[in-house]
Design a protein around this motif. Sequence first.
Motif, PDB file in Angstrom:
ATOM      1  N   SER A 142      -5.631-111.118 -54.600  1.00 38.00           N
ATOM      2  CA  SER A 142      -6.435-112.306 -54.280  1.00 38.00           C
ATOM      3  C   SER A 142      -7.383-112.019 -53.126  1.00 38.00           C
ATOM      4  CB  SER A 142      -5.535-113.493 -53.956  1.00 38.00           C
ATOM      5  OG  SER A 142      -4.812-113.249 -52.780  1.00 38.00           O
ATOM      6  N   PHE A 143      -7.035-111.051 -52.279  1.00 37.97           N
ATOM      7  CA  PHE A 143      -7.947-110.686 -51.189  1.00 37.97           C
ATOM      8  C   PHE A 143      -9.298-110.250 -51.763  1.00 37.97           C
ATOM      9  CE2 PHE A 143      -9.791-107.242 -48.626  1.00 37.97           C
ATOM     10  CZ  PHE A 143     -10.121-107.967 -47.496  1.00 37.97           C
ATOM     11  N   LEU A 144      -9.258-109.370 -52.760  1.00 37.78           N
ATOM     12  CA  LEU A 144     -10.519-108.928 -53.378  1.00 37.78           C
ATOM     13  C   LEU A 144     -11.202-110.082 -54.105  1.00 37.78           C
ATOM     14  CD1 LEU A 144      -9.713-105.361 -54.783  1.00 37.78           C
ATOM     15  CD2 LEU A 144     -10.939-105.977 -52.694  1.00 37.78           C
ATOM     16  N   ASN A 145     -10.394-110.890 -54.823  1.00 36.26           N
ATOM     17  CA  ASN A 145     -10.967-112.066 -55.496  1.00 36.26           C
ATOM     18  C   ASN A 145     -11.737-112.923 -54.497  1.00 36.26           C
ATOM     19  OD1 ASN A 145      -9.498-111.303 -57.760  1.00 36.26           O
ATOM     20  ND2 ASN A 145      -7.860-112.805 -57.431  1.00 36.26           N
ATOM     21  N   HIS A 146     -11.117-113.175 -53.362  1.00 33.40           N
ATOM     22  CA  HIS A 146     -11.726-114.101 -52.405  1.00 33.40           C
ATOM     23  C   HIS A 146     -12.965-113.509 -51.742  1.00 33.40           C
ATOM     24  CE1 HIS A 146      -7.693-116.364 -52.476  1.00 33.40           C
ATOM     25  NE2 HIS A 146      -8.580-116.979 -53.238  1.00 33.40           N
ATOM     26  N   CYS A 147     -12.965-112.193 -51.542  1.00 30.95           N
ATOM     27  CA  CYS A 147     -14.178-111.539 -51.033  1.00 30.95           C
ATOM     28  C   CYS A 147     -15.306-111.658 -52.068  1.00 30.95           C
ATOM     29  CB  CYS A 147     -13.916-110.065 -50.727  1.00 30.95           C
ATOM     30  SG  CYS A 147     -12.853-109.799 -49.298  1.00 30.95           S
ATOM     31  N   ASN A 148     -14.938-111.426 -53.336  1.00 36.09           N
ATOM     32  CA  ASN A 148     -15.947-111.471 -54.402  1.00 36.09           C
ATOM     33  C   ASN A 148     -16.503-112.877 -54.616  1.00 36.09           C
ATOM     34  OD1 ASN A 148     -15.806-108.726 -54.873  1.00 36.09           O
ATOM     35  ND2 ASN A 148     -14.189-108.928 -56.415  1.00 36.09           N
ATOM     36  N   ILE A 149     -15.628-113.870 -54.546  1.00 32.48           N
ATOM     37  CA  ILE A 149     -16.089-115.253 -54.724  1.00 32.48           C
ATOM     38  C   ILE A 149     -17.072-115.615 -53.599  1.00 32.48           C
ATOM     39  CG2 ILE A 149     -15.360-117.698 -54.679  1.00 32.48           C
ATOM     40  CD1 ILE A 149     -12.681-116.638 -56.052  1.00 32.48           C
TER      41      ILE A 149
END
Lengths: 211, 211
Positions: A142-149
């Motif tokens: 989710s860390f990467l998801n949240h950076c991407n979002i």
Amino acid sequence: MKALIPYKKKNAKSRLSPALTLEEREEFVELMLRDVVSSLKEASIKEIDVLTTPDNGVPKDLDVNVVLSEHDLNEAINEYLEQENKPIFIIMADLPMVRACHVNDIVSRTEDVVIVPGKGGGTNVIFIKDPSNYHVKYYGSSFLNHCNIAKARGCSVFIYDSFMLSTDIDEPHDLVEIMLHGHGNSQKYVNERFDMKTGKARAKINAAGDA
Amino acid sequence: MKALIPYKKKNAKSRLSPALTLEEREEFVELMLRDVVSSLKEASIKEIDVLTTPDNGVPKDLDVNVVLSEHDLNEAINEYLEQENKPIFIIMADLPMVRACHVNDIVSRTEDVVIVPGKGGGTNVIFIKDPSNYHVKYYGSSFLNHCNIAKARGCSVFIYDSFMLSTDIDEPHDLVEIMLHGHGNSQKYVNERFDMKTGKARAKINAAGDA
């Protein structure tokens, strides 16, 4: 500003079962929630919403709002964000080592989104200035998801680096960190039940009284 | 100010053996050392001593001083501290996620001793203003040891809270943190060898090319 704490009590933290019984785990997650709420209040976040399911009792004396949802974590939080216009500080309930100074540091950042990574690519805290321009995607990395979002929405991001906030309490060895670096109800609970076993290797927990 | 990096290459990091062969581990620890040295230099610590045993080759091109000792870690460091009068920044070689900003933050503290805890009660970095008034005691819960030694010596202490510096690279799952939050030689090495496997649970590593 508001804080949102997703919370699950019923049958919580099964990975702690080598160290704590079901009953103990349910008691312990409530104590961790109390410590998180207490640090938020000390940091002057007065409006605190605890997001939970109808069968998960939030203690009455806690002075928080209870937000009920039967949806999964992402759906429930995203519904919540859509209806909010204040900055939202989303913190997991299993972070009893959070202190008011962490909260103050995070909410005083100027970036649009502050992400506090957890171990293994998790997101332990996310502070969202404008909830109408963001959505969450927990689970997996989710860390990467949240950076991407954030990138896709044109939001500036700050990654907040904290060992205390990266340590969500999931497994028996995490309890040692509470003994060493924690405070409040959760530390008292762990100290009453376990000893620290130290040798040449890392410190481990030992059931209190065991050799 | 000087930095001291204890370093072991030969047969290093056996707990990484499920992910890397002996040869790969020895290559990898050297790359981690390079990343640590590079961040120290970027932070303007120009005098860097690498403490190692005679059979552990420190690469010639690294522009550091090699300090040889056959003693165990504590004895070797304490002998070193006794002969020093400059502030000493002791950092483990397996912390490739350290950045110059961490180093600058730590050395600019006003306390006598700054301790950066690692997982399980370890001490990953310790900054000692006056080495003549301090000694180290690694292994076991060295974090508590170091707090107690400071107290006994009347030294003020600051505990520096960093996920990046709490993560020493010991086990395969630590490699994921390098993929997510690392940089430099060590990140390049890990990215070339592994994929990140994400599902609902935490991110894990996968040998590159595996299904």
